[in-house]
Design a protein around this motif. Structure first.
Motif, PDB file in Angstrom:
ATOM      1  N   ASP A 112      15.373  -4.800 -12.480  1.00 36.85           N
ATOM      2  CA  ASP A 112      14.611  -5.399 -11.381  1.00 36.85           C
ATOM      3  C   ASP A 112      14.174  -4.363 -10.353  1.00 36.85           C
ATOM      4  O   ASP A 112      13.306  -4.647  -9.514  1.00 36.85           O
ATOM      5  CB  ASP A 112      15.447  -6.481 -10.679  1.00 36.85           C
ATOM      6  CG  ASP A 112      15.671  -7.688 -11.579  1.00 36.85           C
ATOM      7  OD1 ASP A 112      14.801  -7.949 -12.433  1.00 36.85           O
ATOM      8  OD2 ASP A 112      16.713  -8.352 -11.425  1.00 36.85           O
ATOM      9  N   ALA A 113      14.799  -3.187 -10.382  1.00 30.81           N
ATOM     10  CA  ALA A 113      14.419  -2.112  -9.452  1.00 30.81           C
ATOM     11  C   ALA A 113      13.236  -1.352 -10.054  1.00 30.81           C
ATOM     12  O   ALA A 113      13.385  -0.276 -10.628  1.00 30.81           O
ATOM     13  CB  ALA A 113      15.600  -1.186  -9.199  1.00 30.81           C
ATOM     14  N   THR A 114      12.063  -1.944  -9.926  1.00 29.26           N
ATOM     15  CA  THR A 114      10.861  -1.333 -10.487  1.00 29.26           C
ATOM     16  C   THR A 114      10.484  -0.089  -9.703  1.00 29.26           C
ATOM     17  O   THR A 114      10.908   0.074  -8.544  1.00 29.26           O
ATOM     18  CB  THR A 114       9.688  -2.322 -10.435  1.00 29.26           C
ATOM     19  OG1 THR A 114       9.403  -2.613  -9.056  1.00 29.26           O
ATOM     20  CG2 THR A 114      10.025  -3.609 -11.173  1.00 29.26           C
ATOM     21  N   PRO A 115       9.705   0.806 -10.291  1.00 27.83           N
ATOM     22  CA  PRO A 115       9.242   1.984  -9.547  1.00 27.83           C
ATOM     23  C   PRO A 115       8.527   1.602  -8.252  1.00 27.83           C
ATOM     24  O   PRO A 115       8.668   2.295  -7.238  1.00 27.83           O
ATOM     25  CB  PRO A 115       8.295   2.672 -10.528  1.00 27.83           C
ATOM     26  CG  PRO A 115       8.798   2.260 -11.875  1.00 27.83           C
ATOM     27  CD  PRO A 115       9.282   0.856 -11.706  1.00 27.83           C
ATOM     28  N   GLU A 116       7.781   0.489  -8.283  1.00 27.85           N
ATOM     29  CA  GLU A 116       7.061   0.049  -7.083  1.00 27.85           C
ATOM     30  C   GLU A 116       8.037  -0.399  -5.993  1.00 27.85           C
ATOM     31  O   GLU A 116       7.850  -0.090  -4.808  1.00 27.85           O
ATOM     32  CB  GLU A 116       6.105  -1.100  -7.432  1.00 27.85           C
ATOM     33  CG  GLU A 116       4.949  -0.717  -8.340  1.00 27.85           C
ATOM     34  CD  GLU A 116       5.366  -0.605  -9.800  1.00 27.85           C
ATOM     35  OE1 GLU A 116       4.560  -0.068 -10.593  1.00 27.85           O
ATOM     36  OE2 GLU A 116       6.490  -1.063 -10.164  1.00 27.85           O
ATOM     37  N   LEU A 117       9.098  -1.114  -6.396  1.00 27.14           N
ATOM     38  CA  LEU A 117      10.090  -1.559  -5.411  1.00 27.14           C
ATOM     39  C   LEU A 117      10.821  -0.370  -4.814  1.00 27.14           C
ATOM     40  O   LEU A 117      11.036  -0.300  -3.590  1.00 27.14           O
ATOM     41  CB  LEU A 117      11.084  -2.509  -6.079  1.00 27.14           C
ATOM     42  CG  LEU A 117      12.215  -3.031  -5.157  1.00 27.14           C
ATOM     43  CD1 LEU A 117      11.634  -3.872  -4.026  1.00 27.14           C
ATOM     44  CD2 LEU A 117      13.240  -3.821  -5.950  1.00 27.14           C
ATOM     45  N   LEU A 118      11.231   0.584  -5.635  1.00 27.46           N
ATOM     46  CA  LEU A 118      11.937   1.768  -5.127  1.00 27.46           C
ATOM     47  C   LEU A 118      11.038   2.586  -4.204  1.00 27.46           C
ATOM     48  O   LEU A 118      11.504   3.118  -3.182  1.00 27.46           O
ATOM     49  CB  LEU A 118      12.431   2.621  -6.287  1.00 27.46           C
ATOM     50  CG  LEU A 118      13.550   1.998  -7.137  1.00 27.46           C
ATOM     51  CD1 LEU A 118      13.845   2.879  -8.336  1.00 27.46           C
ATOM     52  CD2 LEU A 118      14.805   1.783  -6.303  1.00 27.46           C
ATOM     53  N   ALA A 119       9.753   2.677  -4.553  1.00 28.18           N
ATOM     54  CA  ALA A 119       8.816   3.404  -3.687  1.00 28.18           C
ATOM     55  C   ALA A 119       8.683   2.704  -2.342  1.00 28.18           C
ATOM     56  O   ALA A 119       8.617   3.359  -1.285  1.00 28.18           O
ATOM     57  CB  ALA A 119       7.460   3.526  -4.372  1.00 28.18           C
ATOM     58  N   ALA A 120       8.653   1.372  -2.353  1.00 32.25           N
ATOM     59  CA  ALA A 120       8.551   0.619  -1.101  1.00 32.25           C
ATOM     60  C   ALA A 120       9.790   0.820  -0.239  1.00 32.25           C
ATOM     61  O   ALA A 120       9.703   1.028   0.981  1.00 32.25           O
ATOM     62  CB  ALA A 120       8.346  -0.864  -1.410  1.00 32.25           C
ATOM     63  N   TRP A 121      10.971   0.767  -0.876  1.00 32.70           N
ATOM     64  CA  TRP A 121      12.202   0.964  -0.103  1.00 32.70           C
ATOM     65  C   TRP A 121      12.329   2.407   0.396  1.00 32.70           C
ATOM     66  O   TRP A 121      12.898   2.645   1.457  1.00 32.70           O
ATOM     67  CB  TRP A 121      13.422   0.577  -0.938  1.00 32.70           C
ATOM     68  CG  TRP A 121      13.821  -0.848  -0.696  1.00 32.70           C
ATOM     69  CD1 TRP A 121      13.669  -1.910  -1.522  1.00 32.70           C
ATOM     70  CD2 TRP A 121      14.422  -1.351   0.504  1.00 32.70           C
ATOM     71  NE1 TRP A 121      14.132  -3.057  -0.924  1.00 32.70           N
ATOM     72  CE2 TRP A 121      14.607  -2.751   0.315  1.00 32.70           C
ATOM     73  CE3 TRP A 121      14.812  -0.788   1.707  1.00 32.70           C
ATOM     74  CZ2 TRP A 121      15.169  -3.571   1.299  1.00 32.70           C
ATOM     75  CZ3 TRP A 121      15.370  -1.597   2.685  1.00 32.70           C
ATOM     76  CH2 TRP A 121      15.544  -2.964   2.477  1.00 32.70           C
TER      77      TRP A 121
END
Length: 401
Positions: A112-121
């Motif tokens: 669930d920790a997509t590259p997009e989510l990690l980039a946002a965080w």
């Protein structure tokens, strides 16, 4: 941050509500494994009892919920900033925390920790770190610019130890360099740091200053955790059992957001449980000296007369100052203290004449359950929330709305 990134952060709120503490536990374990030197900066007692993990989970959740307008979190950021400056946390530490926080999100959330989510965080964390380190830089500058002020750790000498009760002893701390010490606002605390051979670590702890500002020394009044070898009480017990007059300990500059208001026109109510009376002693002593016409009511509860710190001092003040009214609650039956009103049982504000007073200021300090009980009572009686100030010792875990 882009709108898309903010949307991703907000989408993680349900996950943080359900699994936030799991995430922060993983984070601390990871960080201490890769950066064990940071154990010297963190209270390991709060790590073992879970308070630190819970406090961090609450902070991360609040930030995610307010990602559109993080400025509303400034009161929380200010409180955390005071804690951080008292522990000598610097901007470079935010880089370490950020690295392990992002890695923990990836490891805990898995696919669930997509590259997009990690980039946002990553962007969100960098924004928060910039806000917090910038605010803390201002706090450090304010400390240094005070007369007798300093930044980081400064060696102090224990020049006296005074037994205040069966459980609480006061320590009088003077700077080893012979200089003056910065004034503070009554209610604030200092951190002390000691090396503990049994842990092979330095450990910091925060203690309220229990005397009024004097430019010469700080007094802290510490409860001994009888029968406890848990890290949460190890510094307090070391102070009681091993620290001698003449010993040196490291001290950070005064900090904290639980402070006596400068408005002298409103009556004051001080409500404490157990060792929670320590910051209120500083407030009361200062208010008695600076504003003798102001009505002051002291309400304190503890288990017994033997456990009651400062009772002789309070009795003397109660006799000396007409504007002071003292109410003492003991769990056990006890000899009556002249001039102070005494009750058996837990603190009950409903027994105090004059409460509720919607035009007074209230200061509460003690365990979380103690604070919540009296906060709820006062607000239910019509006391405005902004007139009630409180401090819970340790990382904030109390949610009051």
């Amino acid at each position: 941050m882009t709108k898309e990134q903010k949307a991703l952060i907000k989408a993680t709120v349900p996950v943080l509500q359900e699994h936030g503490v799991l995430l922060t536990k993983h984070f601390y374990q990871r960080m201490f494994t890769h950066n064990p030197e940071l154990k010297n900066m963190f209270n390991l007692g709060n790590q073992q009892n879970g308070k630190q993990q819970t406090a961090l989970a609450m902070a991360v959740l609040a930030y995610a919920e307010q990602i559109d307008n993080p400025g509303v979190l400034m009161p929380v950021i200010n409180t955390i900033g005071h804690k951080h400056t008292s522990l000598d946390i610097r901007p470079e530490h935010y880089h370490i925390v950020g690295k392990h926080l992002l890695a923990s999100i990836s490891e805990v959330l898995g696919p669930d920790a997509t590259p997009e989510l990690l980039a946002a965080w990553k962007v969100a964390y960098e924004q928060l770190a910039k806000i917090m380190s910038g605010h803390e830089s201002t706090l450090y500058s304010d400390q240094v610019n005070k007369t007798g002020g300093w930044s980081g750790w400064r060696p102090f000498i224990v020049k006296d130890k005074v037994r205040e009760s069966a459980e609480i002893t006061s320590f009088f701390l003077y700077p080893a360099d012979g200089g003056t010490v910065a004034d503070f606002i009554p209610g604030q605390y200092i951190s002390i740091r000691m090396f503990l051979p049994q842990l092979n670590l330095s450990q910091p702890r925060q203690y309220s200053i229990s005397s009024m500002p004097n430019g010469t020394y700080y007094r802290i009044s510490v409860k001994k955790e009888t029968g406890s070898s848990h890290p949460s009480g190890i510094i307090s017990n070391t102070l009681h059992d091993e620290v001698k007059i003449g010993d040196k300990i490291d001290v950070s500059a005064p900090a904290g957001t639980f402070m006596l208001d400068s408005d002298r026109s409103r009556p004051l109510y001080f409500v404490s449980g157990g060792v929670g009376l320590t910051p209120l002693m500083s407030m009361l002593e200062t208010a008695l000296k600076d504003n003798p016409g102001q009505q002051k009511t002291w309400i304190h509860g503890c288990k017994s007369s033997d456990a009651h710190a400062f009772k002789r001092c309070l009795a003397e003040w109660n006799n000396k100052y007409n504007e002071l009214d003292c109410h003492i609650f003991y769990d056990e039956a006890a000899p009556v203290i002249a001039a102070m009103r005494q009750y058996q049982g837990w603190v009950d504000l409903g027994l105090i004449s004059g409460i509720p007073n919607q035009k007074a200021d209230y200061y509460l300090c003690g365990p979380a359950a103690f604070i919540k009980k009296h906060y709820d009572f006062l607000t239910e009686q019509g006391v405005p929330k902004e007139a009630i100030r409180f401090e819970e010792f340790g990382p904030a875990s109390l949610e009051i709305h």
